[in-house]
Design a protein around this motif. Structure first.
Motif, PDB file in Angstrom:
ATOM      1  N   VAL A   1       0.852  -1.193   0.000  1.00  0.00           N
ATOM      2  CA  VAL A   1       0.000   0.000   0.000  1.00  0.00           C
ATOM      3  C   VAL A   1       0.888   1.244   0.000  1.00  0.00           C
ATOM      4  O   VAL A   1       1.840   1.335   0.779  1.00  0.00           O
ATOM      5  CB  VAL A   1      -0.932   0.014   1.231  1.00  0.00           C
ATOM      6  CG1 VAL A   1      -1.761   1.301   1.255  1.00  0.00           C
ATOM      7  CG2 VAL A   1      -1.858  -1.203   1.220  1.00  0.00           C
ATOM      8  N   GLU A   2       0.586   2.176  -0.896  1.00  0.00           N
ATOM      9  CA  GLU A   2       1.305   3.443  -0.912  1.00  0.00           C
ATOM     10  C   GLU A   2       0.319   4.586  -0.755  1.00  0.00           C
ATOM     11  O   GLU A   2      -0.878   4.429  -1.036  1.00  0.00           O
ATOM     12  CB  GLU A   2       2.116   3.594  -2.205  1.00  0.00           C
ATOM     13  CG  GLU A   2       1.296   3.471  -3.483  1.00  0.00           C
ATOM     14  CD  GLU A   2       2.182   3.495  -4.721  1.00  0.00           C
ATOM     15  OE1 GLU A   2       2.586   4.611  -5.135  1.00  0.00           O
ATOM     16  OE2 GLU A   2       2.453   2.405  -5.261  1.00  0.00           O
ATOM     17  N   HIS A   3       0.809   5.720  -0.282  1.00  0.00           N
ATOM     18  CA  HIS A   3      -0.087   6.851  -0.063  1.00  0.00           C
ATOM     19  C   HIS A   3       0.573   8.167  -0.425  1.00  0.00           C
ATOM     20  O   HIS A   3       1.799   8.330  -0.310  1.00  0.00           O
ATOM     21  CB  HIS A   3      -0.578   6.882   1.392  1.00  0.00           C
ATOM     22  CG  HIS A   3       0.504   7.105   2.398  1.00  0.00           C
ATOM     23  ND1 HIS A   3       1.244   6.064   2.939  1.00  0.00           N
ATOM     24  CD2 HIS A   3       0.996   8.237   2.962  1.00  0.00           C
ATOM     25  CE1 HIS A   3       2.119   6.547   3.803  1.00  0.00           C
ATOM     26  NE2 HIS A   3       1.997   7.868   3.842  1.00  0.00           N
ATOM     27  N   ASN A   4      -0.242   9.124  -0.883  1.00  0.00           N
ATOM     28  CA  ASN A   4       0.179  10.501  -1.155  1.00  0.00           C
ATOM     29  C   ASN A   4      -0.588  11.427  -0.235  1.00  0.00           C
ATOM     30  O   ASN A   4      -1.795  11.213   0.018  1.00  0.00           O
ATOM     31  CB  ASN A   4      -0.146  10.912  -2.597  1.00  0.00           C
ATOM     32  CG  ASN A   4       0.730  10.220  -3.604  1.00  0.00           C
ATOM     33  OD1 ASN A   4       1.931  10.097  -3.395  1.00  0.00           O
ATOM     34  ND2 ASN A   4       0.134   9.774  -4.703  1.00  0.00           N
ATOM     35  N   MET A   5       0.062  12.466   0.249  1.00  0.00           N
ATOM     36  CA  MET A   5      -0.615  13.506   1.017  1.00  0.00           C
ATOM     37  C   MET A   5      -0.094  14.862   0.544  1.00  0.00           C
ATOM     38  O   MET A   5       1.081  15.001   0.217  1.00  0.00           O
ATOM     39  CB  MET A   5      -0.361  13.333   2.513  1.00  0.00           C
ATOM     40  CG  MET A   5      -0.983  12.068   3.096  1.00  0.00           C
ATOM     41  SD  MET A   5      -0.785  11.937   4.890  1.00  0.00           S
ATOM     42  CE  MET A   5       0.973  11.583   4.999  1.00  0.00           C
ATOM     43  N   TYR A   6      -0.989  15.839   0.496  1.00  0.00           N
ATOM     44  CA  TYR A   6      -0.614  17.195   0.161  1.00  0.00           C
ATOM     45  C   TYR A   6      -1.247  18.125   1.185  1.00  0.00           C
ATOM     46  O   TYR A   6      -2.439  18.017   1.475  1.00  0.00           O
ATOM     47  CB  TYR A   6      -1.101  17.588  -1.240  1.00  0.00           C
ATOM     48  CG  TYR A   6      -0.540  16.722  -2.344  1.00  0.00           C
ATOM     49  CD1 TYR A   6       0.756  16.936  -2.818  1.00  0.00           C
ATOM     50  CD2 TYR A   6      -1.303  15.704  -2.921  1.00  0.00           C
ATOM     51  CE1 TYR A   6       1.279  16.138  -3.836  1.00  0.00           C
ATOM     52  CE2 TYR A   6      -0.777  14.912  -3.927  1.00  0.00           C
ATOM     53  CZ  TYR A   6       0.508  15.135  -4.383  1.00  0.00           C
ATOM     54  OH  TYR A   6       1.028  14.347  -5.385  1.00  0.00           O
ATOM     55  N   ILE A   7      -0.450  19.041   1.733  1.00  0.00           N
ATOM     56  CA  ILE A   7      -0.948  19.932   2.766  1.00  0.00           C
ATOM     57  C   ILE A   7      -0.549  21.357   2.430  1.00  0.00           C
ATOM     58  O   ILE A   7       0.566  21.608   1.950  1.00  0.00           O
ATOM     59  CB  ILE A   7      -0.420  19.517   4.164  1.00  0.00           C
ATOM     60  CG1 ILE A   7      -1.088  20.331   5.271  1.00  0.00           C
ATOM     61  CG2 ILE A   7       1.089  19.595   4.249  1.00  0.00           C
ATOM     62  CD1 ILE A   7      -0.820  19.791   6.677  1.00  0.00           C
ATOM     63  N   GLY A   8      -1.476  22.284   2.639  1.00  0.00           N
ATOM     64  CA  GLY A   8      -1.184  23.689   2.338  1.00  0.00           C
ATOM     65  C   GLY A   8      -2.446  24.516   2.387  1.00  0.00           C
ATOM     66  O   GLY A   8      -3.561  24.001   2.384  1.00  0.00           O
ATOM     67  N   GLU A   9      -2.265  25.822   2.385  1.00  0.00           N
ATOM     68  CA  GLU A   9      -3.380  26.739   2.559  1.00  0.00           C
ATOM     69  C   GLU A   9      -4.361  26.706   1.403  1.00  0.00           C
ATOM     70  O   GLU A   9      -5.569  26.824   1.585  1.00  0.00           O
ATOM     71  CB  GLU A   9      -2.825  28.164   2.727  1.00  0.00           C
ATOM     72  CG  GLU A   9      -3.848  29.156   3.224  1.00  0.00           C
ATOM     73  CD  GLU A   9      -3.170  30.418   3.717  1.00  0.00           C
ATOM     74  OE1 GLU A   9      -2.728  30.409   4.873  1.00  0.00           O
ATOM     75  OE2 GLU A   9      -3.071  31.383   2.939  1.00  0.00           O
ATOM     76  N   SER A  10      -3.891  26.494   0.183  1.00  0.00           N
ATOM     77  CA  SER A  10      -4.787  26.531  -0.978  1.00  0.00           C
ATOM     78  C   SER A  10      -5.772  25.360  -0.972  1.00  0.00           C
ATOM     79  O   SER A  10      -6.835  25.446  -1.574  1.00  0.00           O
ATOM     80  CB  SER A  10      -3.986  26.525  -2.279  1.00  0.00           C
ATOM     81  OG  SER A  10      -3.216  25.334  -2.392  1.00  0.00           O
ATOM     82  N   ILE A  11      -5.408  24.280  -0.292  1.00  0.00           N
ATOM     83  CA  ILE A  11      -6.309  23.123  -0.215  1.00  0.00           C
ATOM     84  C   ILE A  11      -7.402  23.356   0.816  1.00  0.00           C
ATOM     85  O   ILE A  11      -8.573  23.049   0.584  1.00  0.00           O
ATOM     86  CB  ILE A  11      -5.520  21.842   0.115  1.00  0.00           C
ATOM     87  CG1 ILE A  11      -4.746  21.366  -1.118  1.00  0.00           C
ATOM     88  CG2 ILE A  11      -6.450  20.721   0.604  1.00  0.00           C
ATOM     89  CD1 ILE A  11      -3.940  20.123  -0.896  1.00  0.00           C
ATOM     90  N   THR A  12      -7.019  23.911   1.953  1.00  0.00           N
ATOM     91  CA  THR A  12      -7.996  24.043   3.051  1.00  0.00           C
ATOM     92  C   THR A  12      -8.925  25.236   2.875  1.00  0.00           C
ATOM     93  O   THR A  12      -9.943  25.325   3.542  1.00  0.00           O
ATOM     94  CB  THR A  12      -7.268  24.192   4.389  1.00  0.00           C
ATOM     95  OG1 THR A  12      -6.375  25.309   4.315  1.00  0.00           O
ATOM     96  CG2 THR A  12      -6.482  22.957   4.718  1.00  0.00           C
TER      97      THR A  12
END
Length: 790
Positions: free
Chosen positions: A607-618
């Motif tokens: 199993v692999e996973h991607n995460m992206y975090i930042g102000e434009s997403i929230t």
């Protein structure tokens, strides 16, 4: 026996013929001599037995005056029509019938001695309130539209449920309040209008036995089985999730049995897949296809003869087969649908196309085990129900299409909740533009200045493990066939057996010494194209039957080969992926609670996973780097927990496999956009593409100057390129060592250069494993800083 006993009602019931007798009093003065004579005869009976006029509540009087009551009601129950009309004389809310037509008596007799007559759609809890509504209408003159159709359900001689609608004639009734009965005012009426279910209020306004009901009711009853069956078809098809209900198909068949008046009827369906040109089963509890028989799906041209194909698919018209056995002889076995029906013991059938303006959607199949039961004449009964079935199938196809899209979105192209707001916003703008008649385009969905995180728990040596499993299965199958041919050659001395044994030995040698990519395909073709037909022939030899039977029983139905070791491998991979994905999804809820971010995972050999975090997403302007650090620390903890979860389940797996974990650190923010053609997010820009290249290749990278892969079982590898990343993760590692997540064997290594990517390094550290699964506390970046300061 008092008819009011054990019955709570605002009425005190009295059976009386007073209102009917008043009509005869008028007829007695009639100039028509015959009518006058008949009227005087009826009045003489009434005068002789005054209780018939005054009214009575004792049911035994009905028996005592049965003859007299019959004479009084003779004009209402015409002897000429008695065998045709379905009619009774009764009182409200009782199954007490004191006069009935001959046809009604025959219907009840046919239903059987254990049958109890009951109005099916009259809720017992509502009878009191309905009686009050009758008083409001008949006595007070309030025009309440409370009437609704009532029905009897009565089985016929064949056990088929027939439906009878009841129409009441209340011309011969009188309703009067008793002394001291409270009068209903306009205020009372207004209050009652909004309180139908408040039984206490109704009893307050209409106390029990506060009104006298004097008279009788004539029930005119009509056989409405066809109409009710059509209505029942409609109701059944409207119900949601009907295919999941194990009782649905049984009830649906009962409806068609009532419609056709035939007990020996079964109903089936076949869906038409236009793209593939096949008929296929409808999946659901109890659903069958009599056209397909034993097959899951079949080409339309193989399931039907030319005539029936044209009839159903091109003309969209139904056809019947009244005698399957005769048709089988007539067609000389050349009609596939006739052959299929015959094999299932079906003797007559009707096939009706479920079609709309766009063409065929499926086939409704009605079958019987009796010849001539179904035919071209009674098939016309389907004309009235087919529109509802067509509508239901259209709705079902739309629902299924929506469900398929929902599953695809969930399992394959999920729009994560963190970014759903952007898609919803663009979709609203798209709809708005279409409604305005403007050119509607779905604008690009992109997020800038966000930080990526990537991790994987990969099954080590999965290709080799599968190859070994394949070799073992093929070896077992080859040896099983070889054993059969060795035995066969002793019974029949045929050179072909020696040739097969030679070929098998050659394949066994290849499996042991030189297993190639296409070895599996070649050997499978050998079994399917040559061996199976020979073994089928050899099965006629008694001495080989048991051994050949055992061989074919060992063949897996799906893969058409021995599937023991490969099944263990496939099951192990599936179990690992399921457990890892499930745990990761559960832990993700914790991470989302820290700070919303985009998350996606994929099942491969691991199993692999991607995460992206930042102000434009929230969308909220409150992003701080501490949320990124929290997420990185969370990811490292979770990778440790995934490793632990795997090793705790390892002993229960069919085969032993190993896993290796890796985290990729990318320090610079990047941009991602949703690619409409691929239905997934991808990085934007040439520089950002470097991140995707590393992601795809790094787990296969070697430590510089060695042939050792960077990923290793029992260890977590953290790949990075900047010194600040190294310092950050060394702090995380030290912290998690203090919490017994990680061991002390930290090593820092350089990686061989990848295509277009240089300067990568990695931290490797062993995971500490625990014998028992325990809920571990989640440690934040704040906890880390407190530990460092301490």
């Amino acid at each position: 026996m008092d008819i009011n006993k054990n019955v709570e009602s605002p009425f005190e019931l009295k059976i009386s013929f007073n209102k009917l007798l008043q009509h005869y009093e008028e007829l007695a003065e009639n100039t028509d001599a015959h009518s006058a004579v008949r009227a005087k005869h009826v009045l003489k009976i009434a005068n002789t037995f005054p209780e018939l006029k005054d009214g009575f509540s004792d049911a035994t009087i009905l028996k005592q005056r049965e003859k007299e009551i019959s004479e009084i009601l003779q004009d209402s129950f015409s002897p000429i029509l008695t065998k045709n009309e379905i009619k009774t004389a009764t009182i409200p809310f009782h199954n007490l019938i004191f006069n009935a037509s001959e046809r009604f008596k025959d219907i009840i007799k046919t239903a059987g001695k254990d049958f109890e007559l009951e109005i099916k759609n009259m809720p017992k809890d509502d009878t009191y309130i309905v009686a009050c509504a009758i008083i409001l209408d008949f006595y007070y003159g309030y025009n309440l539209n409370f009437k609704r159709p009532f029905y009897y359900e009565i089985p016929d001689a064949n056990g088929i449920t027939r439906y009878y609608k009841i129409l009441y004639n209340a011309d011969f009734t009188e309703i009067k309040p008793k002394k001291n009965t409270p009068k209903i005012t306009q205020k009372d009426y207004d209050e009652l209008l909004d309180n139908f279910e408040n039984i206490a209020l109704w009893k307050e306004k209409f106390p029990p036995n506060s009104y006298t009901f004097k008279g009788f009711i004539i029930s005119n009853i009509f056989d409405v089985t066809d109409d009710q069956s059509i209505s029942n078809v409609k109701s059944s098809l409207i119900a949601d999730d009907k295919r999941k209900d194990v009782n649905f198909m049984g009830g649906f068949q009962e409806i068609f049995r009532s419609l056709f008046g035939i007990n020996d009827i079964k109903v089936g369906f076949s869906l038409y897949n236009k793209e593939d040109g096949v008929f296929q089963r409808v999946y659901g509890a109890g659903l069958k296809s009599y056209l397909l028989g034993k097959y899951e799906k079949e080409k339309c041209t193989d399931a039907l003869c030319k005539w029936s194909y044209n009839r159903l698919l091109n003309e969209n018209k139904y056809f019947s087969v009244s005698d399957v056995d005769k048709m089988l002889v007539k067609s000389k076995g050349g009609a596939p649908h006739i052959k299929s029906l015959h094999e299932q013991g079906i003797k007559s059938a009707v096939f009706a196309p479920i079609a709309n303006d766009d063409g065929l959607m499926g086939i409704l199949e009605i079958v019987s085990n009796e010849p001539q039961t179904l035919n071209s004449i009674n098939a016309n009964k389907l004309v009235d129900v087919m529109p509802y079935i067509v509508t239901a199938v259209e709705r079902s196809k739309n629902d299924e299409a929506n469900l398929i899209e929902a599953i695809i979105q969930k399992e394959c192209t999920s729009i994560h909740p963190s970014v759903h707001w952007r898609f919803a916003s663009e979709a609203r703008d798209f709809i708005k533009a279409e409604l305005k008649g403007e050119q509607a385009t779905f604008k690009k969905i992109a997020f800038e200045n966000i930080y990526p995180l990537y991790g994987q728990i990969d099954i080590k040596g999965s290709s080799n493990a599968r190859n070994e499993a394949t070799k073992e299965d093929l070896t077992l199958q080859l040896k099983a066939v070889k054993s059969i041919f060795l035995k066969a050659s002793k019974i029949e001395t045929l050179p072909i057996y020696e040739q097969y044994i030679y070929q098998i030995n050659d394949y066994l040698k290849e499996l042991n010494n030189d297993f190639k990519v296409d070895s599996e395909r070649q050997i499978s073709d050998f079994f399917n194209q040559e061996i199976d037909s020979v073994l089928t022939h050899l099965f006629s030899i008694d001495a080989l039957k048991e051994q050949i039977d055992s061989y074919f029983n060992s063949i897996d139905d799906k893969v058409k080969a021995f599937y023991n070791h490969r099944k263990d491998y496939d099951d192990s991979i599936a179990l690992i992926n399921k457990e890892m994905a499930s745990l990761l999804d559960k832990k993700q809820e914790e991470a989302q609670a820290m700070y919303p971010h985009y998350f996606e995972r994929f099942k491969t050999d691991g199993v692999e996973h991607n995460m992206y975090i930042g102000e434009s997403i929230t969308k909220e302007k409150n992003f701080n780097p501490i949320y990124l650090y929290n997420l990185r620390l969370w990811q490292l903890q979770v990778m440790c927990e995934l490793e632990n979860a795997y090793y705790q389940m390892q002993s229960s797996l069919p085969i032993t496999l190993n896993v290796a974990s890796m985290i990729l650190v990318f320090n610079q923010p990047l941009s991602i956009s949703f690619r409409m053609d691929e239905k997934q997010f991808d990085v934007d820009g040439t520089y950002n593409a470097r991140y995707e290249i590393v992601k795809k290749r790094v787990d296969k990278a070697y430590i510089k100057g060695t042939t050792e892969r960077i990923t290793q079982k029992g260890k977590i590898s953290i790949v990075y390129s900047h010194k600040q990343d190294e310092n950050e993760y060394l702090r995380y590692i030290k912290f998690l060592q203090s919490k017994n997540y990680l061991d002390t064997d930290v090593e820092i290594v350089e990686l061989e250069d990848l295509q277009a990517v240089t300067g990568l390094k990695a931290i490797r550290v062993s995971v500490l494993y625990h014998k028992n699964e325990e809920d571990k506390s989640f440690y934040t970046y704040g906890d880390l800083m407190k530990t460092i300061k301490a």
